[in-house]
Design a protein around this motif. Sequence first.
Motif, PDB file in Angstrom:
ATOM      1  N   GLN A 129      85.494 110.418  28.304  1.00  0.00           N
ATOM      2  CA  GLN A 129      84.164 110.917  28.677  1.00  0.00           C
ATOM      3  C   GLN A 129      83.765 110.313  30.005  1.00  0.00           C
ATOM      4  O   GLN A 129      83.887 109.114  30.174  1.00  0.00           O
ATOM      5  CB  GLN A 129      83.126 110.436  27.666  1.00  0.00           C
ATOM      6  CG  GLN A 129      83.429 110.789  26.258  1.00  0.00           C
ATOM      7  CD  GLN A 129      82.913 112.168  25.912  1.00  0.00           C
ATOM      8  OE1 GLN A 129      82.597 112.959  26.799  1.00  0.00           O
ATOM      9  NE2 GLN A 129      82.844 112.457  24.645  1.00  0.00           N
ATOM     10  N   TRP A 130      83.258 111.121  30.901  1.00  0.00           N
ATOM     11  CA  TRP A 130      82.772 110.553  32.140  1.00  0.00           C
ATOM     12  C   TRP A 130      81.260 110.391  32.061  1.00  0.00           C
ATOM     13  O   TRP A 130      80.563 111.217  31.491  1.00  0.00           O
ATOM     14  CB  TRP A 130      83.212 111.369  33.356  1.00  0.00           C
ATOM     15  CG  TRP A 130      82.932 112.841  33.330  1.00  0.00           C
ATOM     16  CD1 TRP A 130      81.927 113.504  33.963  1.00  0.00           C
ATOM     17  CD2 TRP A 130      83.707 113.861  32.658  1.00  0.00           C
ATOM     18  NE1 TRP A 130      82.016 114.861  33.726  1.00  0.00           N
ATOM     19  CE2 TRP A 130      83.087 115.111  32.938  1.00  0.00           C
ATOM     20  CE3 TRP A 130      84.847 113.851  31.841  1.00  0.00           C
ATOM     21  CZ2 TRP A 130      83.578 116.321  32.447  1.00  0.00           C
ATOM     22  CZ3 TRP A 130      85.329 115.065  31.349  1.00  0.00           C
ATOM     23  CH2 TRP A 130      84.691 116.271  31.651  1.00  0.00           C
ATOM     24  N   ASP A 131      80.784 109.267  32.623  1.00  0.00           N
ATOM     25  CA  ASP A 131      79.352 108.980  32.555  1.00  0.00           C
ATOM     26  C   ASP A 131      78.589 109.772  33.598  1.00  0.00           C
ATOM     27  O   ASP A 131      77.435 110.123  33.411  1.00  0.00           O
ATOM     28  CB  ASP A 131      79.123 107.481  32.779  1.00  0.00           C
ATOM     29  CG  ASP A 131      79.854 106.662  31.744  1.00  0.00           C
ATOM     30  OD1 ASP A 131      79.511 106.788  30.558  1.00  0.00           O
ATOM     31  OD2 ASP A 131      80.801 105.926  32.104  1.00  0.00           O
ATOM     32  N   GLU A 132      79.237 110.002  34.728  1.00  0.00           N
ATOM     33  CA  GLU A 132      78.608 110.803  35.786  1.00  0.00           C
ATOM     34  C   GLU A 132      79.659 111.759  36.312  1.00  0.00           C
ATOM     35  O   GLU A 132      80.841 111.404  36.389  1.00  0.00           O
ATOM     36  CB  GLU A 132      78.145 109.908  36.940  1.00  0.00           C
ATOM     37  CG  GLU A 132      77.026 108.970  36.570  1.00  0.00           C
ATOM     38  CD  GLU A 132      76.718 107.993  37.700  1.00  0.00           C
ATOM     39  OE1 GLU A 132      76.915 108.338  38.876  1.00  0.00           O
ATOM     40  OE2 GLU A 132      76.298 106.876  37.370  1.00  0.00           O
TER      41      GLU A 132
ATOM     42  N   GLU B 129      78.929 118.639  35.126  1.00  0.00           N
ATOM     43  CA  GLU B 129      78.471 118.803  33.751  1.00  0.00           C
ATOM     44  C   GLU B 129      79.419 119.715  33.010  1.00  0.00           C
ATOM     45  O   GLU B 129      79.763 120.792  33.489  1.00  0.00           O
ATOM     46  CB  GLU B 129      77.055 119.380  33.752  1.00  0.00           C
ATOM     47  CG  GLU B 129      76.148 118.452  34.499  1.00  0.00           C
ATOM     48  CD  GLU B 129      74.696 118.507  34.081  1.00  0.00           C
ATOM     49  OE1 GLU B 129      74.416 119.122  33.047  1.00  0.00           O
ATOM     50  OE2 GLU B 129      73.883 117.941  34.809  1.00  0.00           O
TER      51      GLU B 129
ATOM     52  N   LYS C 235      88.455 115.807  28.348  1.00  0.00           N
ATOM     53  CA  LYS C 235      87.649 115.817  27.122  1.00  0.00           C
ATOM     54  C   LYS C 235      88.524 115.644  25.899  1.00  0.00           C
ATOM     55  O   LYS C 235      88.195 114.907  24.974  1.00  0.00           O
ATOM     56  CB  LYS C 235      86.931 117.172  27.018  1.00  0.00           C
ATOM     57  CG  LYS C 235      85.620 117.188  27.702  1.00  0.00           C
ATOM     58  CD  LYS C 235      84.610 116.680  26.712  1.00  0.00           C
ATOM     59  CE  LYS C 235      83.287 116.493  27.332  1.00  0.00           C
ATOM     60  NZ  LYS C 235      82.278 115.907  26.558  1.00  0.00           N
TER      61      LYS C 235
ATOM     62  N   ASP D 274      80.633 102.029  34.370  1.00  0.00           N
ATOM     63  CA  ASP D 274      80.559 103.489  34.384  1.00  0.00           C
ATOM     64  C   ASP D 274      81.846 104.090  34.925  1.00  0.00           C
ATOM     65  O   ASP D 274      82.449 103.556  35.857  1.00  0.00           O
ATOM     66  CB  ASP D 274      79.422 103.948  35.309  1.00  0.00           C
ATOM     67  CG  ASP D 274      78.094 103.359  34.896  1.00  0.00           C
ATOM     68  OD1 ASP D 274      77.793 103.371  33.691  1.00  0.00           O
ATOM     69  OD2 ASP D 274      77.374 102.856  35.791  1.00  0.00           O
TER      70      ASP D 274
ATOM     71  N   SER E 171      79.247 116.185  28.891  1.00  0.00           N
ATOM     72  CA  SER E 171      79.521 115.048  29.781  1.00  0.00           C
ATOM     73  C   SER E 171      78.944 115.352  31.152  1.00  0.00           C
ATOM     74  O   SER E 171      78.709 116.502  31.500  1.00  0.00           O
ATOM     75  CB  SER E 171      81.027 114.845  29.954  1.00  0.00           C
ATOM     76  OG  SER E 171      81.543 114.123  28.889  1.00  0.00           O
ATOM     77  N   GLY E 172      78.781 114.288  31.926  1.00  0.00           N
ATOM     78  CA  GLY E 172      78.409 114.492  33.329  1.00  0.00           C
ATOM     79  C   GLY E 172      76.936 114.319  33.600  1.00  0.00           C
ATOM     80  O   GLY E 172      76.207 113.755  32.800  1.00  0.00           O
TER      81      GLY E 172
ATOM     82  N   TRP F 178      89.013 104.711  33.347  1.00  0.00           N
ATOM     83  CA  TRP F 178      88.081 104.768  32.217  1.00  0.00           C
ATOM     84  C   TRP F 178      88.108 103.455  31.425  1.00  0.00           C
ATOM     85  O   TRP F 178      87.075 102.850  31.153  1.00  0.00           O
ATOM     86  CB  TRP F 178      88.475 105.955  31.340  1.00  0.00           C
ATOM     87  CG  TRP F 178      87.757 106.082  30.040  1.00  0.00           C
ATOM     88  CD1 TRP F 178      86.548 106.674  29.825  1.00  0.00           C
ATOM     89  CD2 TRP F 178      88.223 105.625  28.754  1.00  0.00           C
ATOM     90  NE1 TRP F 178      86.229 106.614  28.479  1.00  0.00           N
ATOM     91  CE2 TRP F 178      87.239 105.978  27.800  1.00  0.00           C
ATOM     92  CE3 TRP F 178      89.365 104.962  28.312  1.00  0.00           C
ATOM     93  CZ2 TRP F 178      87.368 105.682  26.441  1.00  0.00           C
ATOM     94  CZ3 TRP F 178      89.502 104.665  26.962  1.00  0.00           C
ATOM     95  CH2 TRP F 178      88.509 105.028  26.041  1.00  0.00           C
TER      96      TRP F 178
END
Length: 566
Positions: A74-77, A80, A69, A43, A84-85, A34
């Motif tokens: 936070q993940w960009d992709e 969900e 979380k 990303d 996030s997601g 991250w």
Amino acid sequence: MPENAPSTRVRTRFAPSPSGHLHVGGARTALFCWAYAKGRGGDFILRIEDTDQKRSSDASSMAFLEDLKWLGLQWDEGPEFNGSGGGDRGPYYQSKRLDTYKPYFQKLLDSGAAYMAFETAEELDAARATARAEKRAYRYDRASLKLDPATVEQYIREGRPYVVRFKVPDDTQLTFRDEVLGEVAVSSGEVDDFVIRKADGYPTYHFAVVVDDELMGITHVIRAQEHTNNTFKHNLIQEALGFNRPTYAHISVVTNPDGSKMSKRDKDKALRAAVREAKLDNAPEFQPGTDVTIREEEWAWWMESKDRQLNMEAVKALAEYLGVEVPEIDIDDFRRAGYLPEVMVNYLALLGWSPGENIEKFDRDFLIQRFSLDRIVKSPAKFDRDKLLAFNLDAIQAMSVEQFTDRLREHCRQFHPEFLEKLDDDAFSMLAAANHERSKTLEDPVRTCRFFVVPDDHIVYEHSKPVRKHLTGGEPSGFEHLEALAETLAELSRWTAEGLEHAISEYANVHASGKLGKVAQPLRIAVSGGTVSPPIFDTLAILGKQSTLNRINLCLAKREELSTPA
Ligand code: GLU
């Protein structure tokens, strides 16, 4: 985007298998991935490696989403979850990508880079056993590669199960550059023709990871050092498919101070030791209301070997039963134990990395700015609980009382709602303020202040010599003070810390020669059951008039019992 951002957008990924809560080692990997991406305008992708059919992706196996979380990663992709997601290179679950892998298997079969192998598991086991008996390293003998095409055709028509193996080139050096380890090399003779597709049609880890990293545009693979040797295999597949080779950084394991790997099994180890110490022969019966049972066979199985683990609920119930604390291993354990997420992020970042200049305390923004792969060390990272606790203490002490109150309230909302049900806003704020200075964790006040929230008639009095002395000693005795105070306090209309201080000090002046302690200790015991609580006037103010009086009367009712040595 920072000025030095590379021309290709940086994309990192964290690729856990669904196996419950996030272990500190996994959290550190996720954090590095991250921080690296975020510091370069890139990303951070989360991909779930769930092609091992034994693992499922039900809610409890996916508990690590909540942990990420909570840490603020936070993940960009990716899957969900709570805002996030998403992303256009999914699905981000490998089990949903089976069709994606198919053409790539075919490509490798067509080019001869891979081949079908028909040996059964029993045949392979037997070959391994022979190798062991002859004291030589086992290598797959490529028997299936030597089959003529007609036989292969026939086997397929017969419906014989097969796996697909990658054909590792003979007599060559396999090398790659690792950002942490430097040049890494192995001779291809040491790499077996590894399986890329299992008999059930599922890809193996090696295959799925390579195809996914390519299709998801991953530029940097930052992962645990246990995968270093897998990278040779991944590079071979990449070359055979004409894929890019990402940049690699393999990071060391996280160990206990004694050098052993920090593992979820450490909890079971601590519990087994406590079981032996308590000379417990059978699984205990837990409190009614805990719906955990450990069956006899399960108990025997678990006690027998140091590799075995009980499920999370059983670990918790047994630890409570034995009154022992099991070491925190998962991020969720630290969260429940009252550590702050920003402290965890700070401390995890120091496991194998440092910003230099003797800087140890920093926040997420600083980490993003400063994180780089070249400051990661090769050696194992020791997890120092004392240091983490000291960091947590410092962070709590640096807060204002209001901030601490908010954090404690949130912690209680999550894990101890009974505090919010029992105490109104003012009482809760007083409790937080009274505890702020002595708290190392958000759990400390909960542990020491449980007596506030138990029903009045459930107070358990400590049968100890000091308790007895405070209640029966002196002239008048503690019990006699309590009798008199029950009346004085019943009359008191201003039930605030100041009002109580005024009334009780006045009482002590008249009846205890001004010695407040003679009066405060019996009161403290009466309302809490023991000799430790926040300052007495705060304690009574938080508790409220009715509970205070109920408890004084309860203590008086137990006068005889509490006057006799246990
Ligand atoms: N699923 C693998 C693990 O949890 C991921 C390894 C990788 O990052 O390639 O160890």
